[in-house]
Design an enzyme around this catalytic site. Structure first.
Site, PDB file in Angstrom:
ATOM      1  N   TYR A 125      -0.519  -3.806 -10.743  1.00 39.37           N
ATOM      2  CA  TYR A 125      -1.481  -4.916 -10.704  1.00 39.37           C
ATOM      3  C   TYR A 125      -2.248  -5.187 -11.995  1.00 39.37           C
ATOM      4  O   TYR A 125      -2.922  -6.214 -12.103  1.00 39.37           O
ATOM      5  CB  TYR A 125      -2.483  -4.696  -9.555  1.00 39.37           C
ATOM      6  CG  TYR A 125      -1.800  -4.760  -8.203  1.00 39.37           C
ATOM      7  CD1 TYR A 125      -1.411  -5.963  -7.652  1.00 39.37           C
ATOM      8  CD2 TYR A 125      -1.522  -3.588  -7.485  1.00 39.37           C
ATOM      9  CE1 TYR A 125      -0.774  -6.027  -6.427  1.00 39.37           C
ATOM     10  CE2 TYR A 125      -0.880  -3.638  -6.250  1.00 39.37           C
ATOM     11  CZ  TYR A 125      -0.504  -4.864  -5.728  1.00 39.37           C
ATOM     12  OH  TYR A 125       0.134  -4.924  -4.518  1.00 39.37           O
ATOM     13  N   PHE A 401      -7.741  -0.484   2.645  1.00 40.60           N
ATOM     14  CA  PHE A 401      -7.136  -1.640   3.329  1.00 40.60           C
ATOM     15  C   PHE A 401      -5.837  -1.994   2.651  1.00 40.60           C
ATOM     16  O   PHE A 401      -5.541  -1.485   1.576  1.00 40.60           O
ATOM     17  CB  PHE A 401      -8.099  -2.836   3.333  1.00 40.60           C
ATOM     18  CG  PHE A 401      -8.614  -3.211   1.978  1.00 40.60           C
ATOM     19  CD1 PHE A 401      -7.927  -4.112   1.171  1.00 40.60           C
ATOM     20  CD2 PHE A 401      -9.787  -2.638   1.471  1.00 40.60           C
ATOM     21  CE1 PHE A 401      -8.397  -4.453  -0.096  1.00 40.60           C
ATOM     22  CE2 PHE A 401     -10.267  -2.973   0.210  1.00 40.60           C
ATOM     23  CZ  PHE A 401      -9.571  -3.880  -0.558  1.00 40.60           C
TER      24      PHE A 401
HETATM   25  C1  LIG Z   1       5.539  -3.765  -5.817  1.00 36.40           C
HETATM   26  C2  LIG Z   1       6.276  -5.041  -5.432  1.00 36.40           C
HETATM   27  C3  LIG Z   1       5.354  -5.897  -4.586  1.00 36.40           C
HETATM   28  C4  LIG Z   1       6.672  -5.767  -6.722  1.00 36.40           C
HETATM   29  O1  LIG Z   1       7.282  -6.991  -6.377  1.00 36.40           O
HETATM   30  P1  LIG Z   1       8.336  -7.724  -7.355  1.00 36.40           P
HETATM   31  O2  LIG Z   1       8.601  -9.052  -6.763  1.00 36.40           O
HETATM   32  O3  LIG Z   1       9.473  -6.814  -7.617  1.00 36.40           O
HETATM   33  O4  LIG Z   1       7.480  -7.883  -8.669  1.00 36.40           O
HETATM   34  P2  LIG Z   1       7.838  -8.893  -9.877  1.00 36.40           P
HETATM   35  O5  LIG Z   1       9.316  -9.137  -9.894  1.00 36.40           O
HETATM   36  O6  LIG Z   1       6.957 -10.080  -9.793  1.00 36.40           O
HETATM   37  O7  LIG Z   1       7.418  -7.986 -11.100  1.00 36.40           O
HETATM   38  C5  LIG Z   1       6.527  -8.347 -12.087  1.00 36.40           C
HETATM   39  C6  LIG Z   1       6.549  -7.305 -13.167  1.00 36.40           C
HETATM   40  O8  LIG Z   1       6.002  -6.090 -12.674  1.00 36.40           O
HETATM   41  C7  LIG Z   1       6.969  -5.041 -12.783  1.00 36.40           C
HETATM   42  N1  LIG Z   1       6.865  -4.270 -11.544  1.00 36.40           N
HETATM   43  C8  LIG Z   1       6.469  -4.724 -10.342  1.00 36.40           C
HETATM   44  N2  LIG Z   1       6.466  -3.732  -9.462  1.00 36.40           N
HETATM   45  C9  LIG Z   1       6.851  -2.626 -10.105  1.00 36.40           C
HETATM   46  C10 LIG Z   1       7.066  -1.294  -9.694  1.00 36.40           C
HETATM   47  N3  LIG Z   1       6.840  -0.889  -8.442  1.00 36.40           N
HETATM   48  N4  LIG Z   1       7.496  -0.436 -10.620  1.00 36.40           N
HETATM   49  C11 LIG Z   1       7.731  -0.861 -11.900  1.00 36.40           C
HETATM   50  N5  LIG Z   1       7.533  -2.112 -12.333  1.00 36.40           N
HETATM   51  C12 LIG Z   1       7.119  -2.996 -11.439  1.00 36.40           C
HETATM   52  C13 LIG Z   1       8.308  -5.743 -12.889  1.00 36.40           C
HETATM   53  O9  LIG Z   1       9.267  -4.974 -13.522  1.00 36.40           O
HETATM   54  C14 LIG Z   1       7.953  -6.982 -13.671  1.00 36.40           C
HETATM   55  O10 LIG Z   1       7.819  -6.641 -15.031  1.00 36.40           O
HETATM   56  P3  LIG Z   1       8.309  -7.656 -16.195  1.00 36.40           P
HETATM   57  O11 LIG Z   1       7.506  -8.916 -15.985  1.00 36.40           O
HETATM   58  O12 LIG Z   1       7.968  -6.948 -17.438  1.00 36.40           O
HETATM   59  O13 LIG Z   1       9.770  -7.875 -15.948  1.00 36.40           O
HETATM   60  C15 LIG Z   1       7.553  -4.705  -4.627  1.00 36.40           C
HETATM   61  O14 LIG Z   1       8.369  -3.877  -5.407  1.00 36.40           O
HETATM   62  C16 LIG Z   1       7.293  -4.033  -3.291  1.00 36.40           C
HETATM   63  O15 LIG Z   1       7.159  -4.713  -2.287  1.00 36.40           O
HETATM   64  N6  LIG Z   1       7.218  -2.677  -3.307  1.00 36.40           N
HETATM   65  C17 LIG Z   1       7.068  -1.908  -2.071  1.00 36.40           C
HETATM   66  C18 LIG Z   1       5.777  -2.204  -1.314  1.00 36.40           C
HETATM   67  C19 LIG Z   1       4.560  -2.056  -2.173  1.00 36.40           C
HETATM   68  O16 LIG Z   1       4.399  -1.102  -2.913  1.00 36.40           O
HETATM   69  N7  LIG Z   1       3.663  -3.038  -2.048  1.00 36.40           N
HETATM   70  C20 LIG Z   1       2.424  -3.068  -2.750  1.00 36.40           C
HETATM   71  C21 LIG Z   1       1.367  -2.596  -1.835  1.00 36.40           C
HETATM   72  S1  LIG Z   1      -0.161  -2.377  -2.691  1.00 36.40           S
END
Ligand SMILES: CC(C)(COP(=O)(O)OP(=O)(O)OC[C@H]1O[C@@H](n2cnc3c(N)ncnc32)[C@H](O)[C@@H]1OP(=O)(O)O)[C@@H](O)C(=O)NCCC(=O)NCCS
Length: 401
Positions: A125, A401
């Site tokens: 984030y 949360f």
């Molecule tokens: C974390 C999550 C929401 C990221 O979603 P996403 O659609 O893959 O994210 P994006 O494609 O928009 O990524 C944006 C950037 O952040 C990076 N990034 C996002 N999540 C990441 C992760 N978990 N690990 C490493 N890098 C990550 C991406 O590589 C990308 O980097 P770049 O712009 O340099 O290429 C998704 O992986 C997910 O649902 N994870 C499991 C559930 C979770 O953890 N939810 C969050 C709860 S707080």
């Protein structure tokens, strides 16, 4: 690639929840849990989603609920961002980025000055302007040790209440206590419903209320850990808020004295919770970890700076950079107990995430500058910023949360 982020209607919320649970590798809610607490835990009109190529299958979602955050000198309307998930076969295609952008714009339009979340991973984030603004420690206190130090506050009286009484007794008490501590947030009925369903469906809950000289001033909700034998059970504290050291001492003493309990443990406790100062042997308390708690996003920088109280300091000019919400970028004059937008050359500069790290008082500007989060090496300006941002307290929220 652009994504079509939409607000989801009530009929889509179960699919959104299912998607989020799967993304976190959790089981979905069953019909009963969804009906009793799941649906009601979504604030109306605040859930976003993106559908896949077929136009009907949800592939990513994020929501928020309205709350307030206690900040130095007052309270600010806040979006509590939660249930963020992207389907595992759609990650790393920019879906989260699209959701975060849309959500921040929505939060700004609602007039919510802050957004706050809890992060599953620390690397997600920061790029959206969130910074760690409070932290918590995991502790384990053993009963077999030397007990409480002579002279430590004894606390007042503790009574147990039924789990069914928690919403009527504990929820208003939490609301009062959370306002007194920087970083505290108010909880919604939906939050309580969801938390209590999770807690009481699987455990026998010990709900304790502490009464001090001025009435009820603390509470603890704890559950025994599974699989431990008589006399060696561990009580896991799920929620504990106390008005001060007396209530803290009273509640921890009570929990550790429950028959058959060998240890009490808790996660994300305030960094300044004085357990070691209360115990005869400070080593009876083991700190097993320190983690980030509040990830804060200053959505409206001028409003957040104007609303905060400031320590006594000669003015300092702080340049703030916000590549997502451009209206926040600018130079702010902080000092003489106030903060306002100004012109001129900044003494110090920071990104909006690094502003959040100092905003509640978790980090000092000088330590942020020393580690490259802020720039500007004029020691006099840094000393003024340290004095201005100083709160004299450790921020802590205590609501997950
Ligand atoms: C974390 C999550 C929401 C990221 O979603 P996403 O659609 O893959 O994210 P994006 O494609 O928009 O990524 C944006 C950037 O952040 C990076 N990034 C996002 N999540 C990441 C992760 N978990 N690990 C490493 N890098 C990550 C991406 O590589 C990308 O980097 P770049 O712009 O340099 O290429 C998704 O992986 C997910 O649902 N994870 C499991 C559930 C979770 O953890 N939810 C969050 C709860 S707080």
């Amino acid at each position: 690639m652009s994504h079509d982020v939409r607000f989801l209607g009530p009929d889509d919320l179960r699919a959104a929840h299912h998607l989020f649970a799967s993304a976190l590798l959790h089981a979905p809610l069953d019909d009963a849990a969804w009906a009793s607490a799941g649906a009601a835990s979504y604030a109306p009109g605040r859930t976003l989603g993106v559908h896949g190529a077929d136009g009907t299958t949800l592939v990513s979602t994020a929501t928020s609920f309205p709350t307030t955050t206690a900040v130095p000198g007052g309270e600010l309307p806040t979006a509590a961002v939660t249930r963020v998930g992207v389907r595992a076969d759609h990650t790393r295609r920019g879906l989260l980025t699209a959701l975060m952008r849309a959500q921040l714009e929505d939060v700004a339009e609602r007039g919510e000055v802050l957004a706050s979340l809890r992060a599953s991973e620390a690397r997600i984030y920061g790029r959206f302007g969130y910074g760690v603004a409070s932290r918590g420690r995991s502790v384990r206190v053993r009963r077999s040790g030397l007990g409480w130090r002579a002279g430590a506050p004894a606390g007042g009286t503790v009574r147990l209440i039924d789990a069914a009484e928690i919403p009527a007794v504990v929820a208003p008490l939490h609301d009062r206590l959370a306002r007194c501590r920087t970083g505290g947030i108010s909880r919604t009925a939906g939050w309580w419903g969801s938390m209590l369903t999770r807690l009481t469906d699987t455990h026998a809950v010990l709900a304790a209320v502490h009464t001090g000289p001025d009435g009820d001033d603390g509470f603890a909700l704890a559950v025994p850990s599974d699989g431990e034998t008589f006399g060696r059970a561990t009580l896991a504290v799920k929620d504990l808020h106390a008005a001060g050291p007396g209530a803290t001492a009273g509640l921890w003493r009570f929990l550790l004295d429950v028959d058959l309990v060998g240890a009490v443990e808790a996660d994300l406790r305030p960094l300044d919770e004085p357990l070691e100062l209360l115990l005869a042997d400070p080593r009876d308390c083991t700190v097993t970890g320190v983690d980030d708690e509040t990830w804060l996003r200053v959505v409206d920088v001028p409003a957040a700076l104007a609303a905060r109280s400031w320590g006594e300091a000669e003015p300092v000019l702080l340049g703030v950079h916000d590549p997502l919400l451009h209206a926040n970028s600018g130079v702010y004059r902080i000092g003489d107990g106030a903060a306002e937008r100004t012109t001129g050359t900044a003494d110090l500069e920071c990104g909006v995430a690094a502003l959040a790290m100092a905003y509640l008082g978790d980090r000092r500007p000088s330590e942020l500058a020393a580690t490259g989060w802020w720039t500007g090496h004029d020691p006099k300006a840094l000393a003024r910023a340290d004095a201005a941002f100083s709160t004299g307290t450790v921020p802590w929220c205590g609501t997950f949360f």
